[in-house]
Motif scaffolding. Structure first.
Motif, PDB file in Angstrom:
ATOM      1  N   ALA A  81       0.822  -1.211   0.000  1.00  0.00           N
ATOM      2  CA  ALA A  81       0.000   0.000   0.000  1.00  0.00           C
ATOM      3  C   ALA A  81       0.856   1.261   0.000  1.00  0.00           C
ATOM      4  CB  ALA A  81      -0.919  -0.001   1.219  1.00  0.00           C
ATOM      5  N   LEU A  82       0.490   2.205  -0.866  1.00  0.00           N
ATOM      6  CA  LEU A  82       1.132   3.512  -0.900  1.00  0.00           C
ATOM      7  C   LEU A  82       0.461   4.389   0.156  1.00  0.00           C
ATOM      8  CD1 LEU A  82       1.338   3.995  -4.776  1.00  0.00           C
ATOM      9  CD2 LEU A  82       3.172   3.285  -3.233  1.00  0.00           C
ATOM     10  N   ARG A  83       1.224   4.780   1.156  1.00  0.00           N
ATOM     11  CA  ARG A  83       0.623   5.480   2.293  1.00  0.00           C
ATOM     12  C   ARG A  83       0.200   6.904   1.940  1.00  0.00           C
ATOM     13  NH1 ARG A  83       3.469   2.143   5.971  1.00  0.00           N
ATOM     14  NH2 ARG A  83       3.689   0.189   4.832  1.00  0.00           N
ATOM     15  N   ASP A  84       0.658   7.438   0.826  1.00  0.00           N
ATOM     16  CA  ASP A  84       0.266   8.781   0.423  1.00  0.00           C
ATOM     17  C   ASP A  84      -0.767   8.773  -0.700  1.00  0.00           C
ATOM     18  OD1 ASP A  84       1.860   7.860  -1.603  1.00  0.00           O
ATOM     19  OD2 ASP A  84       3.223   9.595  -1.655  1.00  0.00           O
ATOM     20  N   ASN A  85      -1.349   7.591  -0.950  1.00  0.00           N
ATOM     21  CA  ASN A  85      -2.382   7.438  -1.972  1.00  0.00           C
ATOM     22  C   ASN A  85      -3.722   7.253  -1.266  1.00  0.00           C
ATOM     23  OD1 ASN A  85      -4.256   5.942  -3.778  1.00  0.00           O
ATOM     24  ND2 ASN A  85      -2.535   6.017  -5.219  1.00  0.00           N
ATOM     25  N   ALA A  86      -4.639   8.193  -1.461  1.00  0.00           N
ATOM     26  CA  ALA A  86      -5.910   8.161  -0.738  1.00  0.00           C
ATOM     27  C   ALA A  86      -6.696   6.885  -1.010  1.00  0.00           C
ATOM     28  CB  ALA A  86      -6.751   9.390  -1.110  1.00  0.00           C
ATOM     29  N   ASP A  87      -6.687   6.402  -2.263  1.00  0.00           N
ATOM     30  CA  ASP A  87      -7.421   5.180  -2.578  1.00  0.00           C
ATOM     31  C   ASP A  87      -6.824   3.982  -1.845  1.00  0.00           C
ATOM     32  OD1 ASP A  87      -9.126   6.564  -4.224  1.00  0.00           O
ATOM     33  OD2 ASP A  87      -7.993   6.113  -6.064  1.00  0.00           O
ATOM     34  N   HIS A  88      -5.496   3.916  -1.769  1.00  0.00           N
ATOM     35  CA  HIS A  88      -4.844   2.817  -1.052  1.00  0.00           C
ATOM     36  C   HIS A  88      -5.180   2.867   0.434  1.00  0.00           C
ATOM     37  CE1 HIS A  88      -1.501   1.739  -4.174  1.00  0.00           C
ATOM     38  NE2 HIS A  88      -2.637   2.104  -4.765  1.00  0.00           N
ATOM     39  N   VAL A  89      -5.134   4.059   0.995  1.00  0.00           N
ATOM     40  CA  VAL A  89      -5.431   4.205   2.423  1.00  0.00           C
ATOM     41  C   VAL A  89      -6.879   3.825   2.698  1.00  0.00           C
ATOM     42  CG1 VAL A  89      -5.609   5.862   4.313  1.00  0.00           C
ATOM     43  CG2 VAL A  89      -3.645   5.954   2.757  1.00  0.00           C
ATOM     44  N   ALA A  90      -7.774   4.224   1.806  1.00  0.00           N
ATOM     45  CA  ALA A  90      -9.191   3.884   1.983  1.00  0.00           C
ATOM     46  C   ALA A  90      -9.393   2.373   1.910  1.00  0.00           C
ATOM     47  CB  ALA A  90     -10.025   4.583   0.906  1.00  0.00           C
ATOM     48  N   ALA A  91      -8.694   1.704   0.988  1.00  0.00           N
ATOM     49  CA  ALA A  91      -8.810   0.250   0.872  1.00  0.00           C
ATOM     50  C   ALA A  91      -8.299  -0.435   2.130  1.00  0.00           C
ATOM     51  CB  ALA A  91      -8.041  -0.233  -0.352  1.00  0.00           C
ATOM     52  N   MET A  92      -7.213   0.081   2.685  1.00  0.00           N
ATOM     53  CA  MET A  92      -6.688  -0.488   3.926  1.00  0.00           C
ATOM     54  C   MET A  92      -7.696  -0.347   5.060  1.00  0.00           C
ATOM     55  SD  MET A  92      -2.733   0.913   3.765  1.00  0.00           S
ATOM     56  CE  MET A  92      -2.160   0.077   5.236  1.00  0.00           C
ATOM     57  N   GLU A  93      -8.317   0.821   5.163  1.00  0.00           N
ATOM     58  CA  GLU A  93      -9.286   1.033   6.231  1.00  0.00           C
ATOM     59  C   GLU A  93     -10.529   0.176   6.029  1.00  0.00           C
ATOM     60  OE1 GLU A  93      -9.968   5.222   6.101  1.00  0.00           O
ATOM     61  OE2 GLU A  93      -8.082   5.721   7.135  1.00  0.00           O
ATOM     62  N   GLU A  94     -10.983   0.059   4.794  1.00  0.00           N
ATOM     63  CA  GLU A  94     -12.191  -0.719   4.507  1.00  0.00           C
ATOM     64  C   GLU A  94     -12.005  -2.189   4.843  1.00  0.00           C
ATOM     65  OE1 GLU A  94     -15.049  -1.957   0.669  1.00  0.00           O
ATOM     66  OE2 GLU A  94     -13.462  -0.440   0.440  1.00  0.00           O
ATOM     67  N   HIS A  95     -10.799  -2.735   4.568  1.00  0.00           N
ATOM     68  CA  HIS A  95     -10.571  -4.178   4.747  1.00  0.00           C
ATOM     69  C   HIS A  95      -9.771  -4.502   6.002  1.00  0.00           C
ATOM     70  CE1 HIS A  95     -12.290  -5.021   0.797  1.00  0.00           C
ATOM     71  NE2 HIS A  95     -11.536  -4.034   0.310  1.00  0.00           N
ATOM     72  N   GLY A  96      -9.493  -3.505   6.793  1.00  0.00           N
ATOM     73  CA  GLY A  96      -8.780  -3.746   8.051  1.00  0.00           C
ATOM     74  C   GLY A  96      -7.338  -4.183   7.847  1.00  0.00           C
ATOM     75  N   ILE A  97      -6.703  -3.672   6.797  1.00  0.00           N
ATOM     76  CA  ILE A  97      -5.320  -4.042   6.497  1.00  0.00           C
ATOM     77  C   ILE A  97      -4.373  -3.099   7.228  1.00  0.00           C
ATOM     78  CG2 ILE A  97      -3.567  -4.271   4.696  1.00  0.00           C
ATOM     79  CD1 ILE A  97      -5.843  -4.876   2.725  1.00  0.00           C
ATOM     80  N   GLY A  98      -3.530  -3.678   8.076  1.00  0.00           N
ATOM     81  CA  GLY A  98      -2.567  -2.864   8.804  1.00  0.00           C
ATOM     82  C   GLY A  98      -1.271  -2.711   8.035  1.00  0.00           C
ATOM     83  N   ALA A  99      -0.672  -1.539   8.111  1.00  0.00           N
ATOM     84  CA  ALA A  99       0.600  -1.287   7.409  1.00  0.00           C
ATOM     85  C   ALA A  99       1.720  -2.106   8.040  1.00  0.00           C
ATOM     86  CB  ALA A  99       0.937   0.187   7.465  1.00  0.00           C
ATOM     87  N   ILE A 100       2.588  -2.647   7.203  1.00  0.00           N
ATOM     88  CA  ILE A 100       3.807  -3.334   7.651  1.00  0.00           C
ATOM     89  C   ILE A 100       4.978  -2.446   7.233  1.00  0.00           C
ATOM     90  CG2 ILE A 100       5.265  -5.377   7.414  1.00  0.00           C
ATOM     91  CD1 ILE A 100       2.684  -6.954   6.757  1.00  0.00           C
ATOM     92  N   ASP A 101       5.685  -1.920   8.217  1.00  0.00           N
ATOM     93  CA  ASP A 101       6.744  -0.944   7.947  1.00  0.00           C
ATOM     94  C   ASP A 101       8.112  -1.584   7.740  1.00  0.00           C
ATOM     95  OD1 ASP A 101       4.847   1.193   8.575  1.00  0.00           O
ATOM     96  OD2 ASP A 101       5.083   0.508  10.644  1.00  0.00           O
ATOM     97  N   LEU A 102       8.289  -2.781   8.272  1.00  0.00           N
ATOM     98  CA  LEU A 102       9.577  -3.476   8.201  1.00  0.00           C
ATOM     99  C   LEU A 102       9.362  -4.947   7.894  1.00  0.00           C
ATOM    100  CD1 LEU A 102      12.667  -3.794   8.720  1.00  0.00           C
ATOM    101  CD2 LEU A 102      12.103  -4.078  11.151  1.00  0.00           C
ATOM    102  N   LEU A 103      10.064  -5.449   6.907  1.00  0.00           N
ATOM    103  CA  LEU A 103      10.045  -6.878   6.583  1.00  0.00           C
ATOM    104  C   LEU A 103      11.456  -7.427   6.757  1.00  0.00           C
ATOM    105  CD1 LEU A 103       8.453  -9.353   5.346  1.00  0.00           C
ATOM    106  CD2 LEU A 103       9.479  -8.669   3.160  1.00  0.00           C
ATOM    107  N   VAL A 104      11.588  -8.458   7.565  1.00  0.00           N
ATOM    108  CA  VAL A 104      12.869  -9.134   7.749  1.00  0.00           C
ATOM    109  C   VAL A 104      12.686 -10.584   7.325  1.00  0.00           C
ATOM    110  CG1 VAL A 104      14.696  -9.759   9.348  1.00  0.00           C
ATOM    111  CG2 VAL A 104      13.444  -7.609   9.679  1.00  0.00           C
ATOM    112  N   VAL A 105      13.296 -10.958   6.225  1.00  0.00           N
ATOM    113  CA  VAL A 105      13.128 -12.305   5.673  1.00  0.00           C
ATOM    114  C   VAL A 105      14.463 -12.821   5.168  1.00  0.00           C
ATOM    115  CG1 VAL A 105      12.122 -13.663   3.782  1.00  0.00           C
ATOM    116  CG2 VAL A 105      10.711 -12.004   4.985  1.00  0.00           C
ATOM    117  N   ASN A 106      14.821 -14.053   5.528  1.00  0.00           N
ATOM    118  CA  ASN A 106      15.822 -14.777   4.739  1.00  0.00           C
ATOM    119  C   ASN A 106      15.216 -16.105   4.323  1.00  0.00           C
ATOM    120  OD1 ASN A 106      16.625 -16.688   6.928  1.00  0.00           O
ATOM    121  ND2 ASN A 106      17.550 -14.856   7.829  1.00  0.00           N
ATOM    122  N   LEU A 107      15.635 -16.584   3.208  1.00  0.00           N
ATOM    123  CA  LEU A 107      14.892 -17.610   2.480  1.00  0.00           C
ATOM    124  C   LEU A 107      15.237 -19.037   2.882  1.00  0.00           C
ATOM    125  CD1 LEU A 107      15.193 -15.886  -1.001  1.00  0.00           C
ATOM    126  CD2 LEU A 107      13.328 -15.694   0.651  1.00  0.00           C
TER     127      LEU A 107
END
Length: 529
Positions: A81-107
């Motif tokens: 989600a683009l946090r500065d895009n109103a449509d993206h923010v609205a979609a997150m709020e509508e579907h209860g999607i929380g922002a993930i600010d940090l991803l730590v993954v090794n395969l």
């Protein structure tokens, strides 16, 4: 681009648990909410940390033996989600999607699984799907998401957060995004190359190679060229896996020459006796066997003492004190060996610029693998030259057959010629090179140069005649005309090993018979460009 992004929520899912608990604790101390999966979540909880399972976020349990757990809009929406895009923010709020600010993954450890010789099914199960998908999503959205794929970057992450009050800066996120895409590219390259090999696809439609940075070099072949050294993760003993005990950093040319030296000396089985190779500009200046390692070194040195100055020395047995003392008699750039005694290390310690590398083994000269080089607009790929010729493979083509002693010298010369730049001519006597001609446009010139070097060394050593008299000579490819063969005969060679296969083989054989030479064909060529 958005500037500093506070890290409030992190998703951590790692196969390599190195530093995991320390990272999790450091993030928790900075007020970051932790999301995780499977074994990663258990490890964090066992350390007393509060962790929310991804299954709680998605509303779906991990299923299909863990194959499906993060492939869900609640995860990928939070990453993309683009946090500065109103449509993206609205979609997150509508579907209860929380922002993930940090991803730590090794395969999943696919490369390690393949290296262990696992079967097809096991290798397939170790192909990570969810991890690369999340990494690519987070890296694409690096304007808002920080992605970490290397354990080595944990401390850098925490440092950047501390510097920016719990946030990360754009420059740092961009660098991490580049690393992330490089990691997924390398991972996919490993999978595709393994599949091509397992399925015996000789020339895949697309081919990719990858490496991990081992060292940023001072410069390349010349000071105006930038350079770096990358390793491919294989366990083949050599310069990439060696331990450096002393001396300044290896240069681009050092690494290239050390690799050439060690691959050459590995042709000589240490169980059959000590061997030494001295390399200068990727070509051998001398190669020899001996009853002892120091004897082998002295014989190799005496082939071309001038070129040995500032060279690379490779040994097929652990370095001992006597050999160490002899080597330190002249300026030497690098010594590489399977090991070294403590006394030898102490002797080398007095030469602070002399590099000593140990490998705990020798590369297998008959092992397979790929070799590649860049050309304008592409690159060439071929099998490694692991061709081997034994006594039973040789065909005597002259009236005179080589003696048993001559056969040993011929096979020795053949092994060396494989590692000499074409056109290659190698003279050998008593299991030691006595003349090496490399990289000439004409095979005749290579024969002449090698013989001339032998003449100069005979004068320097006070010998009555060059050691090419009574020697065996190897040619890496066939003699197209008798002239090169006759130059070798004129230098005193008494027997010859060459591939054969020329349109004028009959003329060359007739010339050898007339000169009283014994000659064998290998039916194998060893061009090295």
């Amino acid at each position: 681009m958005t500037d500093q992004i506070p890290v409030r929520r992190a998703l951590i899912s790692v196969s390599d648990k190195t530093g995991l608990v320390e990272l999790g604790r450091a993030l928790a101390d900075r007020g970051v909410e932790l999301l995780s999966t499977g074994g990663t979540a258990r490890a964090l909880r066992d350390a007393g940390l509060t962790v929310k399972d991804v299954s709680e976020v998605t509303g779906f349990p991990e299923m299909m033996d863990g194959r499906v757990k993060t492939l869900h809009p609640m995860v990928h929406g939070g990453l993309l989600a683009l946090r500065d895009n109103a449509d993206h923010v609205a979609a997150m709020e509508e579907h209860g999607i929380g922002a993930i600010d940090l991803l730590v993954v090794n395969l999943y450890p696919f490369e390690e699984t393949v290296a262990k010789g696992a079967d097809w099914a096991t290798c397939i199960e170790n192909i990570d799907i969810g991890g690369p998908a999340m990494i690519r999503a987070a890296a694409k959205n690096h304007a808002f998401v920080t992605v970490v794929v290397d354990v080595e970057d944990y401390d850098k992450l925490l440092g950047d957060m501390d510097q920016h009050g719990g946030a990360t800066c754009p420059k740092f996120r961009r660098k991490l995004a580049q690393k992330a895409y490089a990691r997924t590219a390398a991972y996919d390259a490993a999978v595709s190359n393994w599949m091509a090999g397992a399925l015996e696809i000789e020339a895949p439609r697309r081919r990719a190679f990858a490496g991990t940075l081992a060292q940023t070099l001072r410069y390349g072949e010349n000071p105006h060229q930038r350079a770096a050294f990358y390793v491919d993760g294989s366990d083949r003993p050599g310069v990439a896996t060696a331990v450096q005990h002393q001396g300044k950093e290896l240069s681009y040319n050092n690494i290239n020459d050390t690799d050439a030296a060690f691959e050459l000396v590995a042709e000589f089985d240490p169980a059959e006796g000590p061997a030494c190779a001295i390399i200068k500009h990727a070509n051998p200046s001398g190669v020899a066997r001996g009853k002892t390692l120091v004897e082998a070194y002295k014989a190799a040195f005496d082939c071309d003492r001038t070129s040995a100055f500032g060279g690379i020395v490779a040994l097929n047995q652990p370095l001992d004190a006597d050999t160490a003392r002899e080597i330190t008699g002249i300026f030497t750039e690098v010594v590489i060996a399977p090991g070294a005694t403590e006394e030898a290390k102490e002797i080398f310690a007095a030469k602070k610029n002399l590099r000593l590398l140990t490998t705990e083994g020798l590369p297998d000269p008959r092992a397979g693998g790929l070799a590649f080089r860049q050309v304008a607009g592409g690159f060439l790929v071929q099998d490694k030259d692991n061709g081997f010729v034994g006594l039973d493979d040789l065909k005597v083509v002259t009236k005179k057959a080589p003696t048993e002693k001559q056969m040993r010298d011929l096979l020795f010369a053949w092994k060396v010629a494989k590692h000499v730049k074409s056109n290659a001519i190698v003279y050998v006597k008593d299991q030691a090179t006595v003349g090496v001609g490399a990289g000439q446009m004409s095979r005749v010139d290579s024969a002449l140069i090698a013989a001339k070097k032998a003449e100069r060394m005979a004068e320097a050593l006070g010998l009555p005649q060059p050691l090419t008299v009574g020697s065996a000579v190897a040619s890496d490819a066939f003699f197209p005309f008798p002239d090169g063969l006759m130059e070798a005969a004129g230098a005193g060679a008494t027997c010859v090993i060459q591939p054969g296969g020329s349109m004028r083989d009959d003329e060359v054989i007739a010339a050898a018979d007339e000169a009283g030479l014994a000659m064998v064909f290998t039916a194998m060529r060893h061009f090295r460009h």
